[in-house]
Design a protein around this motif. Structure first.
Motif, short mmCIF file in Angstrom:
data_model
loop_
_atom_site.label_atom_id
_atom_site.label_comp_id
_atom_site.label_asym_id
_atom_site.label_seq_id
_atom_site.Cartn_x
_atom_site.Cartn_y
_atom_site.Cartn_z
N ARG A 283 1.05 -1.23 -0.30
CA ARG A 283 0.07 -0.13 -0.11
C ARG A 283 0.78 1.05 0.15
O ARG A 283 0.77 2.26 -0.75
CB ARG A 283 -0.92 -0.21 1.15
CG ARG A 283 -1.67 1.18 1.48
CD ARG A 283 -2.75 1.08 2.75
NE ARG A 283 -2.02 1.08 3.87
CZ ARG A 283 -1.41 1.92 4.59
NH1 ARG A 283 -1.21 2.92 4.05
NH2 ARG A 283 -0.75 1.34 5.53
N GLU A 287 0.97 3.99 -3.07
CA GLU A 287 0.78 5.47 -2.77
C GLU A 287 1.87 6.22 -3.26
O GLU A 287 1.47 7.39 -3.77
CB GLU A 287 0.52 5.77 -1.24
CG GLU A 287 -0.57 5.12 -0.69
CD GLU A 287 -0.67 5.16 0.81
OE1 GLU A 287 0.12 5.63 1.40
OE2 GLU A 287 -1.83 4.74 1.33
N ASN A 336 -6.55 -2.12 -6.23
CA ASN A 336 -5.62 -0.89 -6.44
C ASN A 336 -5.18 -0.96 -8.09
O ASN A 336 -5.19 0.05 -8.51
CB ASN A 336 -4.25 -1.17 -5.77
CG ASN A 336 -4.68 -0.64 -4.29
OD1 ASN A 336 -5.36 -0.05 -3.98
ND2 ASN A 336 -3.48 -1.26 -3.05
#
Length: 425
Positions: A283, A287, A336
């Motif tokens: 994650r 990002e 994602n």
């Protein structure tokens, strides 16, 4: 080693071909022997003094605790003892040659030559070993060995300290963009944790509390060491993501997958921790716009799901919690990936879930139905999403382009024609 071999050969030659020393030259020979012993004895302290400042600089900039490791180096300690003993032995030989005459001259010279050869080899070994402490790659090998020694001696506080030192090297390497050194750091941490888990699984191995000297502290040693290492891996991943170093972020994900498999071989319940940190690492990298990190994370998780039944006897184990966490991470990765690329094929996106579903399709394990049900739920959600996207009518492009004044070109042309046809007032 070469110096010792040559000196022994010379000593053997002197034994079979004695040298006669003139009476007037005995004192000169004795002085030479004593002087050589003094020089060789001072060589190592001189080298240690010369390397001390670079070591301090290396500790501040690249390799923490390197001076501590340097002082505790057993090989260098033996060479230090030899450097103290050698001048005394040479002085004894010099005194015997000039005064007492207990040892024949040829034998005495042979002994002196052998001592000199051993000393030259000792200096060569010390120089090479000292130079290694200035190289972060070699220093990591020493850190790794020290951590494994702590595992063997059941000093887990020391193990965590060495993991901390190794991870600090990794953070510095990521900050400076040194990929190979960062990769070595990650491999070393994995190697240490694998040895730790294997040692913890051993029947003969005792797991004391991490807080050594304190009884009944209530600390789960295995969980503590693992979480300590995972936090350090997360620090390296965060710095690599900040610096846009995709190879390091990908390697962190792969390493956490391997650690999860090692942890499952120790205890299936501990394997959930690395999965959670794997998801967090993915994650954070995502990002920071690290390309394809979610894809690589899904590949690592899928391979882990396939390897677990091969490496671990899961017949009587409760594996549903493990696969729940794993499927949750895969689900997040798929979201994602779809978020970043709406045009991706759903067949590619859902392939990991289909692989896991096929893995347990014909399984007789008690948790197989629960795992299959979880997989079907995720597949159904994405199937619904695919149907919704397919049923949506495509948005038609505007039929008339808009000019800079905000009017369509058709309206502008119509106004111009009317103005041309109108009579003046």
């Amino acid at each position: 080693m070469l110096g010792t071999i040559v000196s022994v050969a010379v000593a053997v030659y002197l034994s079979f071909h004695p040298i006669e020393v003139a009476s007037g030259s005995v004192n000169a020979f004795a002085a030479v022997i004593a002087l050589v012993g003094l020089i060789m004895g001072l060589a190592l302290p001189f080298l240690s003094a010369m390397i001390w400042r670079p070591l301090q600089k290396a500790e501040l900039t690249a390799t923490p605790r390197v001076t501590e490791l340097f002082h505790n180096d057993n090989i260098l300690s033996y060479i230090r003892y030899w450097s103290l003993l050698l001048p005394l032995l040479m002085f004894v030989l010099a005194i015997d040659l000039s005064i007492t005459h207990f040892i024949p001259v040829s034998a005495l010279l042979a002994i002196a030559v052998v001592l000199l050869g051993i000393s030259l080899d000792a200096i060569q070994v010390a120089t090479a070993r000292m130079s290694n402490y200035l190289s972060p790659a070699h220093t990591l090998d020493y850190f790794n060995a020290a951590a494994k020694k702590g595992i063997k001696e059941e000093k887990y506080g020391e193990v965590c300290a060495w993991i901390d030192a190794i991870s600090e090297v990794g953070v510095q390497a990521a900050r400076n963009g040194r990929l190979s050194l960062s990769m070595q750091v990650l491999d070393d941490i994995h190697d240490i944790l694998r040895n730790f888990l294997q040692a913890s699984k051993s029947i003969s191995h005792h797991l004391p509390n991490v807080s050594e000297g304190k009884k009944d502290s209530g600390v789960d040693t295995v969980s503590y060491v693992l979480l300590f290492a995972f936090q350090r891996l997360e620090m390296i991943n965060n710095k690599a993501a900040e610096m846009k170093l995709e190879p390091i972020c990908s390697h962190v994900v792969n390493i956490l997958g391997k650690i999860a498999l090692d942890a499952a071989q120790y205890d299936i319940t501990t394997a959930q921790y690395p999965l959670l940190y794997l998801g967090r690492a993915t994650r954070i990298a995502s990002e920071h716009n690290i390309p394809d990190i979610s894809f690589k994370s899904s590949i690592a998780l899928t391979e882990l799901a396939k390897m677990l039944p091969q490496k671990v006897d899961t017949t009587y184990l409760e594996i549903a919690p493990f696969y729940t966490v794993l499927l949750s991470q895969l689900d997040q990765n798929a979201k994602n990936i779809f978020k970043n690329d709406k045009s991706i094929s759903f067949d590619v996106l859902l392939q990991p879930f289909n692989d896991i579903k096929n893995l347990f399709a014909n399984s007789s394990h008690q948790d197989a139905p629960a795992i299959t049900n979880m997989t079907d739920n995720i597949l159904e959600q994405f199937k619904t999403l695919e149907d919704v996207l397919t049923s949506m009518a495509p948005i038609a492009p505007p039929s008339t382009p808009i000019d800079d004044e905000g009017l369509s070109s058709k309206i502008v042309d119509d106004l111009e024609n009317r103005l041309k046809g109108a009579s003046p007032p």
